[in-house]
Write a protein that holds these residues in place. Sequence first.
Motif, PDB file in Angstrom:
ATOM      1  N   SER A 109       0.830  -1.198   0.000  1.00 26.09           N
ATOM      2  CA  SER A 109       0.000   0.000   0.000  1.00 26.09           C
ATOM      3  C   SER A 109       0.869   1.255   0.000  1.00 26.09           C
ATOM      4  N   ALA A 110       0.707   2.060  -1.043  1.00 26.23           N
ATOM      5  CA  ALA A 110       1.494   3.288  -1.111  1.00 26.23           C
ATOM      6  C   ALA A 110       1.277   4.171   0.116  1.00 26.23           C
ATOM      7  N   PRO A 111       0.031   4.412   0.528  1.00 30.11           N
ATOM      8  CA  PRO A 111      -0.158   5.254   1.726  1.00 30.11           C
ATOM      9  C   PRO A 111       0.576   4.704   2.943  1.00 30.11           C
ATOM     10  N   ASN A 112       0.577   3.383   3.104  1.00 29.54           N
ATOM     11  CA  ASN A 112       1.268   2.815   4.256  1.00 29.54           C
ATOM     12  C   ASN A 112       2.780   3.017   4.145  1.00 29.54           C
ATOM     13  N   ARG A 113       3.319   2.753   2.959  1.00 28.90           N
ATOM     14  CA  ARG A 113       4.747   2.983   2.752  1.00 28.90           C
ATOM     15  C   ARG A 113       5.091   4.436   3.066  1.00 28.90           C
ATOM     16  N   PHE A 114       4.282   5.355   2.561  1.00 30.51           N
ATOM     17  CA  PHE A 114       4.626   6.759   2.728  1.00 30.51           C
ATOM     18  C   PHE A 114       4.407   7.226   4.164  1.00 30.51           C
ATOM     19  N   TYR A 115       3.445   6.641   4.821  1.00 30.71           N
ATOM     20  CA  TYR A 115       3.280   6.990   6.229  1.00 30.71           C
ATOM     21  C   TYR A 115       4.556   6.625   6.990  1.00 30.71           C
ATOM     22  N   MET A 116       5.081   5.424   6.733  1.00 35.22           N
ATOM     23  CA  MET A 116       6.311   4.979   7.401  1.00 35.22           C
ATOM     24  C   MET A 116       7.474   5.920   7.064  1.00 35.22           C
ATOM     25  N   VAL A 117       7.599   6.261   5.805  1.00 36.13           N
ATOM     26  CA  VAL A 117       8.678   7.177   5.405  1.00 36.13           C
ATOM     27  C   VAL A 117       8.508   8.521   6.125  1.00 36.13           C
ATOM     28  N   GLY A 118       7.278   8.991   6.213  1.00 33.31           N
ATOM     29  CA  GLY A 118       7.011  10.262   6.897  1.00 33.31           C
ATOM     30  C   GLY A 118       7.364  10.197   8.381  1.00 33.31           C
ATOM     31  N   VAL A 119       7.131   9.049   9.006  1.00 33.10           N
ATOM     32  CA  VAL A 119       7.491   8.894  10.419  1.00 33.10           C
ATOM     33  C   VAL A 119       9.006   8.977  10.587  1.00 33.10           C
ATOM     34  N   ILE A 120       9.742   8.254   9.740  1.00 33.09           N
ATOM     35  CA  ILE A 120      11.213   8.260   9.849  1.00 33.09           C
ATOM     36  C   ILE A 120      11.755   9.670   9.585  1.00 33.09           C
ATOM     37  N   ALA A 121      11.169  10.346   8.593  1.00 42.99           N
ATOM     38  CA  ALA A 121      11.616  11.713   8.298  1.00 42.99           C
ATOM     39  C   ALA A 121      11.366  12.621   9.505  1.00 42.99           C
ATOM     40  N   ARG A 122      10.239  12.421  10.164  1.00 44.88           N
ATOM     41  CA  ARG A 122       9.953  13.262  11.331  1.00 44.88           C
ATOM     42  C   ARG A 122      10.891  12.950  12.496  1.00 44.88           C
ATOM     43  N   LEU A 123      11.353  11.706  12.587  1.00 50.70           N
ATOM     44  CA  LEU A 123      12.340  11.400  13.632  1.00 50.70           C
ATOM     45  C   LEU A 123      13.623  12.195  13.390  1.00 50.70           C
ATOM     46  N   ALA A 124      14.044  12.257  12.127  1.00 54.37           N
ATOM     47  CA  ALA A 124      15.252  13.027  11.806  1.00 54.37           C
ATOM     48  C   ALA A 124      15.026  14.512  12.071  1.00 54.37           C
ATOM     49  N   MET A 125      13.813  14.967  11.771  1.00 56.31           N
ATOM     50  CA  MET A 125      13.496  16.375  12.011  1.00 56.31           C
ATOM     51  C   MET A 125      13.490  16.662  13.520  1.00 56.31           C
ATOM     52  N   LEU A 126      12.991  15.714  14.295  1.00 55.63           N
ATOM     53  CA  LEU A 126      13.033  15.862  15.753  1.00 55.63           C
ATOM     54  C   LEU A 126      14.487  15.896  16.243  1.00 55.63           C
ATOM     55  N   ALA A 127      15.331  15.062  15.631  1.00 52.99           N
ATOM     56  CA  ALA A 127      16.751  15.088  15.986  1.00 52.99           C
ATOM     57  C   ALA A 127      17.350  16.461  15.686  1.00 52.99           C
ATOM     58  N   ALA A 128      16.907  17.068  14.593  1.00 52.50           N
ATOM     59  CA  ALA A 128      17.390  18.417  14.265  1.00 52.50           C
ATOM     60  C   ALA A 128      16.922  19.422  15.319  1.00 52.50           C
ATOM     61  N   ALA A 129      15.731  19.197  15.868  1.00 52.97           N
ATOM     62  CA  ALA A 129      15.243  20.076  16.945  1.00 52.97           C
ATOM     63  C   ALA A 129      16.165  19.959  18.165  1.00 52.97           C
ATOM     64  N   TYR A 130      16.495  18.723  18.540  1.00 51.07           N
ATOM     65  CA  TYR A 130      17.436  18.501  19.652  1.00 51.07           C
ATOM     66  C   TYR A 130      18.767  19.202  19.337  1.00 51.07           C
ATOM     67  N   GLU A 131      19.227  18.988  18.102  1.00 48.98           N
ATOM     68  CA  GLU A 131      20.518  19.532  17.674  1.00 48.98           C
ATOM     69  C   GLU A 131      20.544  21.059  17.805  1.00 48.98           C
ATOM     70  N   LEU A 132      19.469  21.706  17.320  1.00 48.26           N
ATOM     71  CA  LEU A 132      19.459  23.171  17.354  1.00 48.26           C
ATOM     72  C   LEU A 132      19.391  23.686  18.791  1.00 48.26           C
ATOM     73  N   GLU A 133      18.757  22.935  19.655  1.00 53.03           N
ATOM     74  CA  GLU A 133      18.754  23.315  21.071  1.00 53.03           C
ATOM     75  C   GLU A 133      20.165  23.198  21.648  1.00 53.03           C
ATOM     76  N   ALA A 134      20.836  22.088  21.299  1.00 54.79           N
ATOM     77  CA  ALA A 134      22.162  21.829  21.866  1.00 54.79           C
ATOM     78  C   ALA A 134      23.202  22.822  21.360  1.00 54.79           C
ATOM     79  N   THR A 135      23.019  23.300  20.147  1.00 54.31           N
ATOM     80  CA  THR A 135      24.044  24.170  19.557  1.00 54.31           C
ATOM     81  C   THR A 135      23.681  25.649  19.635  1.00 54.31           C
ATOM     82  N   ASP A 136      22.533  25.954  20.223  1.00 55.15           N
ATOM     83  CA  ASP A 136      22.085  27.341  20.287  1.00 55.15           C
ATOM     84  C   ASP A 136      23.061  28.175  21.125  1.00 55.15           C
TER      85      ASP A 136
END
Lengths: 428, 428
Positions: free
Chosen positions: B394-421
């Motif tokens: 299912s394309a929607p299921n595949r893309f939902y999973m990809v979107g979750v992983i992308a958001r994990l990386a984006m959350l990591a960037a949030a941590y990163e920007l806090e740490a380097t501020d």
Amino acid sequence: MVPHLVTTLTGPINELEQRILESMPAIERWFRLEWMEHTPPFYSDVTVRNAAYKLAPVSTGLYPDGFNHLIPTMLPLAVQAAMAAIEKICPEAKNLLLLAGPNTQDSGYLTNLQRLVLIFSQAGLNVRLGSLDPTLLQPTEVTLPDGSQLTLEPLLRTPRRLGLKDFDPCTILVNHPLSEGTPSVLENLHEQYLLPPLHAGQSRRRLSQHWQNYEEVAKKFAKLLGMDPWLINPMHALCADVDWQPGAGREGLHTQVDALLGKIRRKHKEYGINDKPFVVLKADLGSDDFGVLTVRDVKDLEAALAPLVAATAPGAAPIDVIIQEGIPTCEQLHRAPAEPVVTMIDRYVVGGVYRTHAQRAMDESLTVAGAEHVPLGFDESHQLPKPGARPGASAPNRFYMVGVIARLAMLAAAYELEATDPDAEVYD
Amino acid sequence: MVPHLVTTLTGPINELEQRILESMPAIERWFRLEWMEHTPPFYSDVTVRNAAYKLAPVSTGLYPDGFNHLIPTMLPLAVQAAMAAIEKICPEAKNLLLLAGPNTQDSGYLTNLQRLVLIFSQAGLNVRLGSLDPTLLQPTEVTLPDGSQLTLEPLLRTPRRLGLKDFDPCTILVNHPLSEGTPSVLENLHEQYLLPPLHAGQSRRRLSQHWQNYEEVAKKFAKLLGMDPWLINPMHALCADVDWQPGAGREGLHTQVDALLGKIRRKHKEYGINDKPFVVLKADLGSDDFGVLTVRDVKDLEAALAPLVAATAPGAAPIDVIIQEGIPTCEQLHRAPAEPVVTMIDRYVVGGVYRTHAQRAMDESLTVAGAEHVPLGFDESHQLPKPGARPGASAPNRFYMVGVIARLAMLAAAYELEATDPDAEVYD
């Protein structure tokens, strides 16, 4: 596809469309500032009518049940809006109890519930369906048109909380207008978020409160755009204590109907409009609901009231009546009159459909049995107008304008809910 | 259409997809709770790679410039996300200065800018375009492929503020990665919102900081789902002070490359994976960027480094190098390797495209000249998985999973920007 406009495309509506488009960033900023001060209803649906000479909301519902009509490509917008809404109200929310009305024989309504379950699951909640039908005593599986199933469960009320068996929700979302009054299971829930709040229930709302707030909103908005608020505001008057008993004097009502018809006539003259003015009469308080009566001339008032008067029980108490400027709809789909209905979650437009009714006229309410719904036009980019397109010629521009008007009515509902909140703190 | 997976569809990825789908409400709630503690980057784009045996982000950009690739039906999602982002950061915002990079000969980039102007205008801001090109001295009209025009204006810097002629913005949005360092016009702007903040600039970011934060996020998320974090985490090691001078000893780098290859080999054995492990080497600090070097065996390391070593100026200072587990991509479009790139505004996925490159192999970076972009799959309902569909089907299921992983990386960037501020308050 934009529904066909019966009248000419060079009326005040096109000027309005152009002005709204030109002012888009200012309008969106204005809404943003309003939302700093006011809390939007959790969800809502607004019916808007395009009379070619004016574009105005005619009804603002706080229990939208047309999610089945939204086209699937719009659902991600609903999910995103639901995420934003939940995050604001109760970010820790885990379990959501969705309360269904008793009309679960209606397959459209069941699909609407299925969509809501999907939207709020996807927004990060465990969703289960409770039934407001007190005769439902066991978990009951109902089958949807697409063959899937939903389980409706009986409610479990404890002195302080409402839930289901093995399900203690922090948030309860009602998807039934509560027109028959407030179910006692919903009273005195102080530990759970009840959405919308009980004073949003259809039986408790006063139309005059809503339309007075809408008038205020329309005036502010018209000032922002430098235009006549009448172009977006249906005028109204409130007539208190109207006695439906046969033979009772209803002079006040006669006077007010005549006065409002006169006001409309003057506005028509000002704008060179040839349509014959009419007003609609409705019960002010939801629990007094007697439907919608159309009156074109004060001479016809008693004739229009006759069935109602005949049906009134002796000794029935007088009720408050709201008289509103009638807004004909000039839009047609397949030769039937059509009116857009905009669905919103929190402050966001998440979709829209056209309500049409082949057996009704352009100056009658389409919200009666036999209405059909056509998801339409909003599929692509109601939020993405195309500056530069000829007024009236671009579906996205038309729908953007409709979405703005719907949001004005939704903002008026926010004002209304603040004003009628029984728990509000009063600062004087 | 889901890009074709070269390998079998019954690998760990399908178990992962199933687990992610089953846990959808829990995942979304988990993100919601994270966003209570952390601020997402204003916007971002994350490249995700599907190796069939694992699915992991390989790069997290904080200046997304692929809005031209999004399909128009997705734009309302971007507008809604932009509204939510602005409301949170600066609800009174009125004027937005969008800063374009100097690459305005690129018609794709111009369309990207046009889309951003549309999105933020529609979100309620007056948007004007400033150019980071210091040689642009006059307002300059550039023509887009669709025939429309954009005006790029020279920046006007005062001691305290940055603007354009007759335009004083409260918010400045940079749409250029600042890989060449921080332009002096952007320094010391304390009265205006600068988005993203300067320490998000490509030249200032340290990959090790990002990937260390990502590892932390991946571990938390894996704990939530009860799975091995390796399935979503590319392992990495940092090697400090690597000397590129000819003849310099690089024993530390050799040891670490060998150690990481060994760790990957053990993981492959654990999961019965036959792929030959490889690592990629990158400069840790953005300003030291030397591209991406692929190494499959420590014996080949010096040969892989040779061109770099040959190009190093005598006396050049040593630099920090990050060694990362290489993630091959098993997805193909028209027989070319493909990888999804997910675009986000604030916490919301607003679209995605596939990057493909006909001249590259599945274990090489596709982010080089000649890459093509295919807006795909995300068009319908990446946010609306279909529980019950067969994993991988299912394309929607595949893309939902990809979107979750992308958001994990984006959350990591949030941590990163806090740490380097650099302006962060430190509580010890």
